[in-house]
Design a protein around this motif. Structure first.
Motif, PDB file in Angstrom:
ATOM      1  N   PHE A  11       0.836  -1.201   0.000  1.00  0.00           N
ATOM      2  CA  PHE A  11       0.000   0.000   0.000  1.00  0.00           C
ATOM      3  C   PHE A  11       0.871   1.251   0.000  1.00  0.00           C
ATOM      4  CE2 PHE A  11      -1.572   3.480   2.580  1.00  0.00           C
ATOM      5  CZ  PHE A  11      -2.684   3.869   1.849  1.00  0.00           C
ATOM      6  N   ALA A  55       1.393   3.893  -3.179  1.00  0.00           N
ATOM      7  CA  ALA A  55       1.017   5.296  -2.978  1.00  0.00           C
ATOM      8  C   ALA A  55       2.237   6.189  -3.212  1.00  0.00           C
ATOM      9  CB  ALA A  55       0.441   5.491  -1.583  1.00  0.00           C
ATOM     10  N   LEU A  87      -2.181  12.162 -14.644  1.00  0.00           N
ATOM     11  CA  LEU A  87      -3.150  12.216 -13.562  1.00  0.00           C
ATOM     12  C   LEU A  87      -3.970  10.928 -13.528  1.00  0.00           C
ATOM     13  CD1 LEU A  87      -4.216  14.031 -11.366  1.00  0.00           C
ATOM     14  CD2 LEU A  87      -5.573  15.265 -13.048  1.00  0.00           C
ATOM     15  N   ALA A  95      -5.330   1.263  -2.711  1.00  0.00           N
ATOM     16  CA  ALA A  95      -6.492   1.090  -1.828  1.00  0.00           C
ATOM     17  C   ALA A  95      -6.899  -0.382  -1.751  1.00  0.00           C
ATOM     18  CB  ALA A  95      -7.653   1.954  -2.306  1.00  0.00           C
ATOM     19  N   GLN A 142      -4.718  -1.995   0.749  1.00  0.00           N
ATOM     20  CA  GLN A 142      -5.155  -1.640   2.104  1.00  0.00           C
ATOM     21  C   GLN A 142      -6.347  -2.509   2.503  1.00  0.00           C
ATOM     22  OE1 GLN A 142      -8.048   0.003   3.435  1.00  0.00           O
ATOM     23  NE2 GLN A 142      -7.143  -0.192   5.471  1.00  0.00           N
ATOM     24  N   TYR A 160      -9.951  16.017  -7.046  1.00  0.00           N
ATOM     25  CA  TYR A 160      -8.492  16.131  -6.930  1.00  0.00           C
ATOM     26  C   TYR A 160      -8.066  16.312  -5.480  1.00  0.00           C
ATOM     27  CZ  TYR A 160      -3.655  16.885  -7.816  1.00  0.00           C
ATOM     28  OH  TYR A 160      -2.297  16.719  -7.794  1.00  0.00           O
ATOM     29  N   LEU A 220      -7.869  12.912  -3.973  1.00  0.00           N
ATOM     30  CA  LEU A 220      -6.677  12.195  -4.438  1.00  0.00           C
ATOM     31  C   LEU A 220      -5.443  12.736  -3.725  1.00  0.00           C
ATOM     32  CD1 LEU A 220      -5.918   9.976  -6.490  1.00  0.00           C
ATOM     33  CD2 LEU A 220      -5.470  11.758  -8.163  1.00  0.00           C
ATOM     34  N   PHE A 259      -5.362  11.521  -0.231  1.00  0.00           N
ATOM     35  CA  PHE A 259      -4.932  10.118  -0.231  1.00  0.00           C
ATOM     36  C   PHE A 259      -3.409  10.032  -0.218  1.00  0.00           C
ATOM     37  CE2 PHE A 259      -3.126   6.754  -2.813  1.00  0.00           C
ATOM     38  CZ  PHE A 259      -3.512   5.639  -2.091  1.00  0.00           C
ATOM     39  N   PHE A 260      -2.770  10.738  -1.162  1.00  0.00           N
ATOM     40  CA  PHE A 260      -1.311  10.643  -1.264  1.00  0.00           C
ATOM     41  C   PHE A 260      -0.640  11.242  -0.034  1.00  0.00           C
ATOM     42  CE2 PHE A 260      -2.155  10.242  -5.948  1.00  0.00           C
ATOM     43  CZ  PHE A 260      -1.686   8.948  -6.030  1.00  0.00           C
ATOM     44  N   ALA A 264      -6.457   6.828   4.454  1.00  0.00           N
ATOM     45  CA  ALA A 264      -6.083   7.133   3.069  1.00  0.00           C
ATOM     46  C   ALA A 264      -6.985   6.378   2.095  1.00  0.00           C
ATOM     47  CB  ALA A 264      -4.613   6.784   2.830  1.00  0.00           C
ATOM     48  N   ALA A 265      -7.252   5.111   2.400  1.00  0.00           N
ATOM     49  CA  ALA A 265      -8.094   4.311   1.501  1.00  0.00           C
ATOM     50  C   ALA A 265      -9.503   4.896   1.406  1.00  0.00           C
ATOM     51  CB  ALA A 265      -8.137   2.862   1.975  1.00  0.00           C
ATOM     52  N   GLN A 302      -9.391   7.618  -1.063  1.00  0.00           N
ATOM     53  CA  GLN A 302      -9.359   7.071  -2.422  1.00  0.00           C
ATOM     54  C   GLN A 302     -10.770   6.663  -2.854  1.00  0.00           C
ATOM     55  OE1 GLN A 302      -9.826   3.780  -3.778  1.00  0.00           O
ATOM     56  NE2 GLN A 302      -9.387   4.643  -5.806  1.00  0.00           N
ATOM     57  N   HIS A 316     -12.589   9.741  -3.793  1.00  0.00           N
ATOM     58  CA  HIS A 316     -12.103  10.181  -5.099  1.00  0.00           C
ATOM     59  C   HIS A 316     -12.770   9.369  -6.212  1.00  0.00           C
ATOM     60  CE1 HIS A 316      -9.454  10.936  -8.504  1.00  0.00           C
ATOM     61  NE2 HIS A 316      -9.281   9.629  -8.583  1.00  0.00           N
ATOM     62  N   GLN A 317     -12.842   8.060  -6.010  1.00  0.00           N
ATOM     63  CA  GLN A 317     -13.407   7.175  -7.031  1.00  0.00           C
ATOM     64  C   GLN A 317     -14.882   7.505  -7.304  1.00  0.00           C
ATOM     65  OE1 GLN A 317     -11.076   4.587  -8.164  1.00  0.00           O
ATOM     66  NE2 GLN A 317     -12.443   4.854  -9.909  1.00  0.00           N
ATOM     67  N   MET A 373     -10.460  17.952 -13.162  1.00  0.00           N
ATOM     68  CA  MET A 373      -9.532  18.125 -12.042  1.00  0.00           C
ATOM     69  C   MET A 373      -8.399  19.090 -12.377  1.00  0.00           C
ATOM     70  SD  MET A 373      -9.077  14.360 -10.273  1.00  0.00           S
ATOM     71  CE  MET A 373      -9.099  13.271 -11.684  1.00  0.00           C
TER      72      MET A 373
END
Lengths: 231, 231
Positions: A26, A30, A39, A50, A53, B20, B23, B26-27, B49-50, B53, B56-57, B74
């Motif tokens: 994970f 990342a 992007l 993810a 994770q 964005y 995302l 997440f990072f 973090a997951a 994500q 974001h999805q 984005m």
């Protein structure tokens, strides 16, 4: 909390190893996102991360259900897995993809071993994780496409894949010395009869470890072929 | 793919911004894990973090369903959000937690605005994201516990929170200049009547932007209080 009497301690080791490996993957995926050229690529890497994770969480929660402290179960594998990650830092997006594919493949071998040895509930969980194969296909395909465009890459990436496995075997050897029970478990089920418990610190285990390595290496060659690389 | 006639372009901007931002979070969360003092903390950060994500999805897929290229939506927000992340790099685990809480709070304000303005299906998605509040409570609680143990931290972390918002307002100003439509949208719904479309590059928008900032700052103070900090 104490372990139930029915839990094979080698299976706990395997679950701890896989749980930490998924957490490590994970963080690596990342972190590697900086290498993604677009992007869109970054988004895709985040999705892959993810998934790792989610797998980590499944194993973590299962260890708890089995009455085992997940952090304790993972602890013996932190150093060797971190060392492997540190010694095999991808320099390019393609190297990162090959690393993901190779690491996933080895993890898959370990998951299958868990499925063979563990209780029914654990086996069902592990089979659920193994069923998520779409991502490995995407990775292999991307590598094959890149090779089709630039065949010169094949040699360099084949060398890279060899290094990945070489470093993994090095770390596995260190783990096997410290966890002979685990090594014995992983060495079973190959062409020779199992030696679990027979000789927990002696030659029997070294033989088991060799068999484990041989079996890993065989499957690794098939995986390289799937990416268009050579062993 | 083209946008459907019913989609408010300001809403597309908001969805792109949030996509964005998720995302980026997440990072950031994945990267900040090095600051986590324990394996348990690392696992928890990975889970947070997951979740980002997953959010974001949801937004990414919704933009696609609306006939909009998610990467294009984005794109205008990549630079200001990256700049904010770079200018507010946490030095400690607690700074990272405060940043998560502050950023989530601001994102929450934007999500609520989307819920007010968007079509039903988008609204339901956004409300689903907003319903996941458990994590914000965990963060605020952890910060409050740390302050109870070491009250001296309160001053430093309050300053840190102020800097986080100051830098966010600086980036928001830059975005508002480039996306007057978006600024107008965000400035509506406060104490003064909306000005959307009235004066797309002139004073009307500057007033809207000021109102947006005032409203953000008000809610920010309440959020700091929840963590035991002062504005």
């Amino acid at each position: 909390m104490t372990k139930g009497p029915s839990v094979n301690p080698g299976v706990i080791d395997l679950l701890g190893l896989l749980a930490y490996a998924e957490l490590g993957s994970f963080f690596r995926l990342a972190g590697d996102a900086v290498l993604a050229p677009t992007l869109r690529g970054k988004g895709r890497l985040a999705a892959l991360a993810a998934t790792e994770q989610a797998h980590h969480q499944v194993l973590h929660d299962r260890l708890e259900e089995l009455g085992v402290d997940p952090e304790e179960a993972m602890a013996p594998f932190v150093e060797p897995l971190d060392a492997w990650q540190a010694r095999t830092e991808p320099k390019t997006w393609l190297e990162s993809l090959v690393k993901t594919y190779v690491a996933d493949g080895i993890a898959g071998d370990f998951y299958r071993r868990v499925a063979e040895l563990a209780d029914d509930e654990t086996r069902i969980l592990v089979e659920g994780v193994l069923a998520e194969t779409g991502r490995a296909e995407f990775v292999a395909e991307t590598v094959r496409e890149a090779l089709a465009e630039d065949p010169v890459l094949a040699g360099r990436l084949s060398l890279w894949a060899r290094r990945l496995v070489g470093e993994a075997l090095g770390q596995a050897q260190a783990v096997a010395v410290q966890r002979p029970r685990l090594a014995a478990l992983l060495g079973e089920g190959s062409d020779r009869p199992g030696t679990e418990g027979a000789d927990a610190t002696g030659l029997g285990d070294l033989a088991a470890v060799s068999r484990m390595f041989a079996s890993l290496t065989d499957r690794h060659a098939a995986r390289l072929e799937a990416m268009g690389l050579t062993a």
